[in-house]
Enzyme design. Structure first.
Site, PDB file in Angstrom:
ATOM      1  N   GLY A  45      54.232  79.526  56.098  1.00  0.00           N
ATOM      2  CA  GLY A  45      54.928  78.530  56.639  1.00  0.00           C
ATOM      3  C   GLY A  45      53.755  77.513  56.653  1.00  0.00           C
ATOM      4  O   GLY A  45      52.718  77.789  57.179  1.00  0.00           O
ATOM      5  N   GLN A  50      50.873  70.232  61.682  1.00  0.00           N
ATOM      6  CA  GLN A  50      49.366  70.995  61.422  1.00  0.00           C
ATOM      7  C   GLN A  50      48.734  70.254  60.344  1.00  0.00           C
ATOM      8  O   GLN A  50      47.659  70.697  59.983  1.00  0.00           O
ATOM      9  CB  GLN A  50      49.921  72.296  60.643  1.00  0.00           C
ATOM     10  CG  GLN A  50      50.554  73.154  61.793  1.00  0.00           C
ATOM     11  CD  GLN A  50      50.797  74.711  61.322  1.00  0.00           C
ATOM     12  OE1 GLN A  50      51.705  74.876  60.586  1.00  0.00           O
ATOM     13  NE2 GLN A  50      49.894  75.614  61.472  1.00  0.00           N
ATOM     14  N   CYS A 105      49.128  81.906  63.022  1.00  0.00           N
ATOM     15  CA  CYS A 105      49.164  80.385  62.887  1.00  0.00           C
ATOM     16  C   CYS A 105      47.925  79.930  62.225  1.00  0.00           C
ATOM     17  O   CYS A 105      46.900  80.273  62.574  1.00  0.00           O
ATOM     18  CB  CYS A 105      49.602  79.628  64.000  1.00  0.00           C
ATOM     19  SG  CYS A 105      49.783  78.091  64.049  1.00  0.00           S
ATOM     20  N   LEU A 106      48.126  78.983  61.122  1.00  0.00           N
ATOM     21  CA  LEU A 106      47.018  78.372  60.210  1.00  0.00           C
ATOM     22  C   LEU A 106      46.306  77.687  61.249  1.00  0.00           C
ATOM     23  O   LEU A 106      44.918  77.493  61.082  1.00  0.00           O
ATOM     24  CB  LEU A 106      47.616  77.763  59.085  1.00  0.00           C
ATOM     25  CG  LEU A 106      47.993  78.621  57.964  1.00  0.00           C
ATOM     26  CD1 LEU A 106      48.576  77.916  56.937  1.00  0.00           C
ATOM     27  CD2 LEU A 106      47.297  79.700  57.759  1.00  0.00           C
ATOM     28  N   HIS A 147      59.216  79.879  64.421  1.00  0.00           N
ATOM     29  CA  HIS A 147      57.908  79.602  64.267  1.00  0.00           C
ATOM     30  C   HIS A 147      57.364  78.109  64.082  1.00  0.00           C
ATOM     31  O   HIS A 147      56.809  77.253  64.756  1.00  0.00           O
ATOM     32  CB  HIS A 147      56.760  80.539  63.605  1.00  0.00           C
ATOM     33  CG  HIS A 147      55.371  80.353  63.970  1.00  0.00           C
ATOM     34  ND1 HIS A 147      54.437  81.161  64.483  1.00  0.00           N
ATOM     35  CD2 HIS A 147      54.702  79.315  63.330  1.00  0.00           C
ATOM     36  CE1 HIS A 147      53.335  80.767  64.295  1.00  0.00           C
ATOM     37  NE2 HIS A 147      53.325  79.410  63.766  1.00  0.00           N
ATOM     38  N   GLU A 148      57.779  77.934  62.754  1.00  0.00           N
ATOM     39  CA  GLU A 148      57.605  76.450  62.191  1.00  0.00           C
ATOM     40  C   GLU A 148      58.411  75.520  63.080  1.00  0.00           C
ATOM     41  O   GLU A 148      58.170  74.385  63.163  1.00  0.00           O
ATOM     42  CB  GLU A 148      58.209  76.410  60.759  1.00  0.00           C
ATOM     43  CG  GLU A 148      57.358  77.443  59.635  1.00  0.00           C
ATOM     44  CD  GLU A 148      55.997  77.504  59.885  1.00  0.00           C
ATOM     45  OE1 GLU A 148      55.294  76.027  60.262  1.00  0.00           O
ATOM     46  OE2 GLU A 148      54.999  78.389  59.987  1.00  0.00           O
ATOM     47  N   HIS A 151      56.850  74.377  65.863  1.00  0.00           N
ATOM     48  CA  HIS A 151      55.602  73.120  65.617  1.00  0.00           C
ATOM     49  C   HIS A 151      56.371  71.881  65.600  1.00  0.00           C
ATOM     50  O   HIS A 151      55.701  71.074  65.975  1.00  0.00           O
ATOM     51  CB  HIS A 151      55.188  73.327  64.038  1.00  0.00           C
ATOM     52  CG  HIS A 151      54.259  74.536  64.006  1.00  0.00           C
ATOM     53  ND1 HIS A 151      52.797  74.321  64.923  1.00  0.00           N
ATOM     54  CD2 HIS A 151      53.892  75.706  63.434  1.00  0.00           C
ATOM     55  CE1 HIS A 151      52.201  75.226  64.580  1.00  0.00           C
ATOM     56  NE2 HIS A 151      52.593  76.150  63.719  1.00  0.00           N
TER      57      HIS A 151
HETATM   58 ZN   LIG Z   1      52.038  77.829  63.112  1.00  0.00          ZN
END
Ligand SMILES: [Zn+2]
Length: 194
Positions: A45, A50, A105-106, A147-148, A151
Site C-alpha cells: 500500500g 507518503q 510501513c514504507l 493502515h493506509e 495515513h
Molecule cells: Zn504506512
C-alpha cells in the site's frame, strides 16, 4: 517515475488529507507514479502523504498476502485480486474483535510491530473514474485499508503502540528521520544534514 518516499518525522505525514475532485492536476500520472513507487519498494500500500501530498488518495495491492498459507482459501483468493485505488475514502463503521498483526510501513523502514485493529470495516470511496463505491472488508484486506486510511488522517502505526514500545523505538525513529537507516528504495528524510 519512482518518487522518493517521505520518511518518519516529516510534517506532511501528520496532515489530515483533503478530498480531491476529478480536476486534480495530473491525477492519472500521479497514480501511475505512486504505483511504480509502491512496487519498487515491495509495498502492499502507499498513501499520498507518503510521497508528499496531503490528499485523500491511497493505493493497495495486497496480492503478496495471497501466498500466505496460514490464511484460508477464500481470503487468499480475495487478497489476490485486492488491487485498487481509493480516493476520498471514509471508514463509515468498524466492528468485530480487535486482533493483532505485525505491521510495517514504507515511511518507517526496518520496524515491524504488532498493531491491534478491529476485524471488519464498512467503507465508502470513489474509484479512479470518480464513481462512488461501497465495500465491506475483513481480515488482512481491512487491515491494509485501515493502515493506509490512517495515513490520510495523519496517523502512523507507531502511534498505536504501547507507551513502553514507543519509548523503546524513540531512538530508531529519530534515526530514520535523520536518514540513518539502511533502505534500498528512494526516500526523503526530514532531518537529513548535508
Ligand atoms: Zn504506512
Amino acid at each position: 517515475m519512482i518518487l522518493p518516499v517521505i520518511a518518519y518525522g516529516d510534517p506532511v505525514l501528520r496532515k489530515v488529507g483533503k478530498d480531491i475532485d476529478k480536476d486534480y492536476p495530473n491525477l492519472s500520472k500521479l497514480i501511475e507514479n505512486m504505483k511504480e513507487t509502491m512496487y519498487n519498494a515491495n509495498g502492499v500500500g502507499l498513501a499520498a502523504p507518503q510521497i508528499g501530498k496531503d490528499i485523500r488518495l491511497f493505493l493497495i495491492d495486497a496480492s503478496p498476502f495471497s501466498e500466505n498459507e496460514e490464511l484460508d482459501e477464500e481470503e487468499r483468493a480475495f487478497l489476490k485480486d485486492f488491487n485498487k485505488v481509493f480516493i476520498n475514502a471514509r471508514i463509515v463503521e468498524e466492528e468485530g474483535e480487535d486482533w493483532g498483526f505485525s505491521e510495517g510501513c514504507l515511511s518507517i523502514p526496518n520496524i515491524n510491530e504488532e498493531v491491534m485493529r478491529q476485524e471488519t470495516i464498512h467503507v465508502t470511496y470513489v474509484d479512479e473514474n470518480f464513481l462512488p463505491q461501497k465495500a465491506t472488508l475483513s481480515g488482512l484486506a481491512a487491515r491494509v485499508f485501515q493502515h493506509e486510511y490512517d495515513h490520510i488522517e495523519g496517523v502512523l502505526f507507531t502511534d498505536k503502540l504501547s507507551t513502553l514500545k514507543k519509548r523503546l523505538l524513540k531512538k530508531k525513529l529519530e534515526n530514520i528521520s535523520k536518514g540513518k537507516v539502511d533502505v534500498d528504495y528512494r526516500m526523503r528524510f526530514p532531518k537529513l544534514k548535508r
